[in-house]
Write a protein that holds these residues in place. Structure first.
Motif, PDB file in Angstrom:
ATOM      1  N   PHE A 166     -11.785  11.085  -4.356  1.00  0.00           N
ATOM      2  CA  PHE A 166     -10.910  11.799  -4.972  1.00  0.00           C
ATOM      3  C   PHE A 166     -10.053  10.666  -5.901  1.00  0.00           C
ATOM      4  N   LEU A 167      -9.629   9.652  -5.524  1.00  0.00           N
ATOM      5  CA  LEU A 167      -8.679   8.858  -6.215  1.00  0.00           C
ATOM      6  C   LEU A 167      -9.491   8.116  -7.238  1.00  0.00           C
ATOM      7  N   THR A 168     -10.995   7.732  -7.001  1.00  0.00           N
ATOM      8  CA  THR A 168     -11.491   7.208  -7.779  1.00  0.00           C
ATOM      9  C   THR A 168     -11.877   7.894  -9.061  1.00  0.00           C
ATOM     10  N   GLY A 169     -12.264   9.060  -8.774  1.00  0.00           N
ATOM     11  CA  GLY A 169     -12.117  10.137  -9.874  1.00  0.00           C
ATOM     12  C   GLY A 169     -11.039  10.252 -10.828  1.00  0.00           C
ATOM     13  N   MET A 170      -9.860  10.261 -10.072  1.00  0.00           N
ATOM     14  CA  MET A 170      -8.479  10.061 -10.705  1.00  0.00           C
ATOM     15  C   MET A 170      -8.103   8.748 -11.492  1.00  0.00           C
ATOM     16  N   ARG A 171      -8.650   7.675 -11.011  1.00  0.00           N
ATOM     17  CA  ARG A 171      -8.591   6.538 -11.521  1.00  0.00           C
ATOM     18  C   ARG A 171      -9.178   6.346 -12.801  1.00  0.00           C
ATOM     19  N   LEU A 172     -10.610   7.115 -12.782  1.00  0.00           N
ATOM     20  CA  LEU A 172     -11.387   6.710 -14.174  1.00  0.00           C
ATOM     21  C   LEU A 172     -10.799   8.043 -15.203  1.00  0.00           C
ATOM     22  N   GLY A 173     -10.218   9.081 -14.888  1.00  0.00           N
ATOM     23  CA  GLY A 173     -10.370  10.428 -15.628  1.00  0.00           C
ATOM     24  C   GLY A 173      -8.547  10.680 -16.033  1.00  0.00           C
ATOM     25  N   ALA A 174      -7.821  10.276 -15.114  1.00  0.00           N
ATOM     26  CA  ALA A 174      -6.439  10.619 -15.337  1.00  0.00           C
ATOM     27  C   ALA A 174      -5.655   9.556 -16.034  1.00  0.00           C
ATOM     28  N   PRO A 175      -4.352   9.894 -16.820  1.00  0.00           N
ATOM     29  CA  PRO A 175      -3.520   8.990 -17.087  1.00  0.00           C
ATOM     30  C   PRO A 175      -3.136   7.860 -16.375  1.00  0.00           C
ATOM     31  N   GLU A 176      -2.977   6.625 -16.392  1.00  0.00           N
ATOM     32  CA  GLU A 176      -2.511   5.402 -15.452  1.00  0.00           C
ATOM     33  C   GLU A 176      -1.291   6.148 -14.729  1.00  0.00           C
ATOM     34  N   ALA A 177      -0.361   6.759 -15.397  1.00  0.00           N
ATOM     35  CA  ALA A 177       0.709   7.011 -14.549  1.00  0.00           C
ATOM     36  C   ALA A 177       0.589   8.216 -13.625  1.00  0.00           C
ATOM     37  N   VAL A 178      -0.452   8.990 -13.685  1.00  0.00           N
ATOM     38  CA  VAL A 178      -0.880   9.947 -12.868  1.00  0.00           C
ATOM     39  C   VAL A 178      -1.210   9.386 -11.724  1.00  0.00           C
ATOM     40  N   PHE A 179      -2.284   8.344 -11.697  1.00  0.00           N
ATOM     41  CA  PHE A 179      -3.075   7.633 -10.823  1.00  0.00           C
ATOM     42  C   PHE A 179      -2.110   6.894 -10.140  1.00  0.00           C
ATOM     43  N   ASN A 180      -1.092   6.042 -10.723  1.00  0.00           N
ATOM     44  CA  ASN A 180      -0.060   5.237  -9.959  1.00  0.00           C
ATOM     45  C   ASN A 180       0.910   6.260  -9.078  1.00  0.00           C
ATOM     46  N   GLY A 181       1.058   7.475  -9.744  1.00  0.00           N
ATOM     47  CA  GLY A 181       1.892   8.366  -8.944  1.00  0.00           C
ATOM     48  C   GLY A 181       1.031   8.865  -7.528  1.00  0.00           C
ATOM     49  N   ALA A 182      -0.200   8.981  -7.886  1.00  0.00           N
ATOM     50  CA  ALA A 182      -0.919   9.297  -6.491  1.00  0.00           C
ATOM     51  C   ALA A 182      -1.057   8.333  -5.576  1.00  0.00           C
ATOM     52  N   LEU A 183      -1.056   6.943  -6.070  1.00  0.00           N
ATOM     53  CA  LEU A 183      -1.030   6.110  -5.069  1.00  0.00           C
ATOM     54  C   LEU A 183       0.236   5.588  -4.246  1.00  0.00           C
ATOM     55  N   GLY A 184       1.286   5.879  -5.103  1.00  0.00           N
ATOM     56  CA  GLY A 184       2.870   5.994  -4.646  1.00  0.00           C
ATOM     57  C   GLY A 184       2.808   6.882  -3.365  1.00  0.00           C
ATOM     58  N   ILE A 185       2.252   7.954  -3.733  1.00  0.00           N
ATOM     59  CA  ILE A 185       2.192   9.209  -2.736  1.00  0.00           C
ATOM     60  C   ILE A 185       1.507   8.788  -1.457  1.00  0.00           C
ATOM     61  N   ALA A 186       0.275   8.165  -1.726  1.00  0.00           N
ATOM     62  CA  ALA A 186      -0.765   7.716  -0.712  1.00  0.00           C
ATOM     63  C   ALA A 186       0.024   6.710   0.345  1.00  0.00           C
ATOM     64  N   GLN A 187       0.782   5.743  -0.324  1.00  0.00           N
ATOM     65  CA  GLN A 187       1.374   4.709   0.340  1.00  0.00           C
ATOM     66  C   GLN A 187       2.536   5.400   1.136  1.00  0.00           C
ATOM     67  N   GLY A 188       3.081   6.450   0.715  1.00  0.00           N
ATOM     68  CA  GLY A 188       4.213   6.838   1.544  1.00  0.00           C
ATOM     69  C   GLY A 188       3.960   8.063   2.363  1.00  0.00           C
ATOM     70  N   GLN A 189       2.844   8.429   2.556  1.00  0.00           N
ATOM     71  CA  GLN A 189       2.372   9.405   3.384  1.00  0.00           C
ATOM     72  C   GLN A 189       1.410   9.049   4.239  1.00  0.00           C
ATOM     73  N   LEU A 190       0.476   8.169   4.196  1.00  0.00           N
ATOM     74  CA  LEU A 190      -0.690   7.674   4.836  1.00  0.00           C
ATOM     75  C   LEU A 190      -0.353   6.712   6.136  1.00  0.00           C
ATOM     76  N   PRO A 191      -0.776   6.786   7.260  1.00  0.00           N
ATOM     77  CA  PRO A 191      -0.401   5.867   8.064  1.00  0.00           C
ATOM     78  C   PRO A 191      -0.997   4.446   7.687  1.00  0.00           C
ATOM     79  N   ALA A 192      -0.301   3.526   8.079  1.00  0.00           N
ATOM     80  CA  ALA A 192      -0.750   1.935   7.576  1.00  0.00           C
ATOM     81  C   ALA A 192      -2.277   1.739   7.563  1.00  0.00           C
TER      82      ALA A 192
END
Length: 236
Positions: free
Chosen positions: A184-210
């Motif tokens: 999912f995130l690989t596809g977003m990295r390739l096709g979405a604006p950088e800000a959208v991908f970075n936002g998704a990374l921020g959510i992943a960092q906050g929501q996922l177990p370490a």
């Protein structure tokens, strides 16, 4: 072996199942006489109901018309079931309002009623999502290529506000497995604006177990600039 087709429901339904069941647990654990706990839990419930209402609208607008183009009339039962869910949402919203303003002696019975009716809503949604993943997918796969189904999904996702997209990712990302998350995130990295991908990374960092976050970082080969705390915090 038959090639696996693209499942438009797979990721979003994993997120919704988590949202439904975690909110049901929260309502079941809620002390109706604790004003702060009650307010927090009813706020989570309202957010869930808003999310479900918008999800119904998105499917009605984008997925069901696509089904109708393959088999005219095939989505009528889905439209009707969605209306039933809309009615259930309105009833749950009213029940939550009644509980929030109730006298202390009424709170136990109102909270129990809310919990039971929310459980019915959750159960009906679980059954409905199974039908969508089997019956609806079969119709979509009959009429469209995977690329065409992806285009339907892209149109739906593009219609979301940034707030709706963030709320969706907050439930999807921790609810899917590592290969799904990586894809999912690989596809977003390739096709979405950088800000959208970075936002998704921020959510992943906050929501996922370490451990899951570390595994994701390694799989995506994230650069130091992509992991900059200020960048992820700002994007999230």
């Amino acid at each position: 072996m038959t090639p696996q087709r693209y499942d438009i429901y797979r990721l979003i339904h994993k997120g919704i199942r988590s949202y439904l069941t975690e909110t049901l647990l929260a309502v079941g654990r809620m002390d109706p006489h604790d004003a702060g706990a009650c307010q927090r839990t009813l706020h989570q419930l309202q957010q869930l109901l808003d999310f479900c209402s918008k999800h119904l609208q998105h499917e009605n607008q984008f997925v069901h018309p696509a089904m109708e183009r393959v088999q005219p009339g095939c989505a009528q039962a889905m439209y009707e079931h969605h209306q039933h869910h809309t009615d259930m949402i309105a009833s749950l919203e009213q029940a939550a309002i009644s509980l929030a303003s109730a006298a202390q002696e009424q709170r136990d019975s109102l909270a129990a009623d809310l919990y039971r009716n929310l459980a019915l809503f959750v159960a009906d949604n679980l059954t409905h999502m199974h039908e969508e993943e089997t019956v609806n997918n079969a119709i979509l796969w009959q009429g469209y290529t995977d690329d065409e189904i992806l285009a339907i999904e892209h149109a739906l996702v593009s219609s979301l506000t940034p707030e709706e997209n963030a709320a969706t990712l907050q439930w999807i990302l921790p609810s899917i497995n590592h290969p799904e998350r990586y894809g999912f995130l690989t596809g977003m990295r390739l096709g979405a604006p950088e800000a959208v991908f970075n936002g998704a990374l921020g959510i992943a960092q906050g929501q996922l177990p370490a451990t899951d976050w570390e595994r994701l970082q390694q799989a995506l080969h994230l650069t130091p600039s992509e992991l900059a705390p200020g960048k992820l915090a700002h994007a999230g």
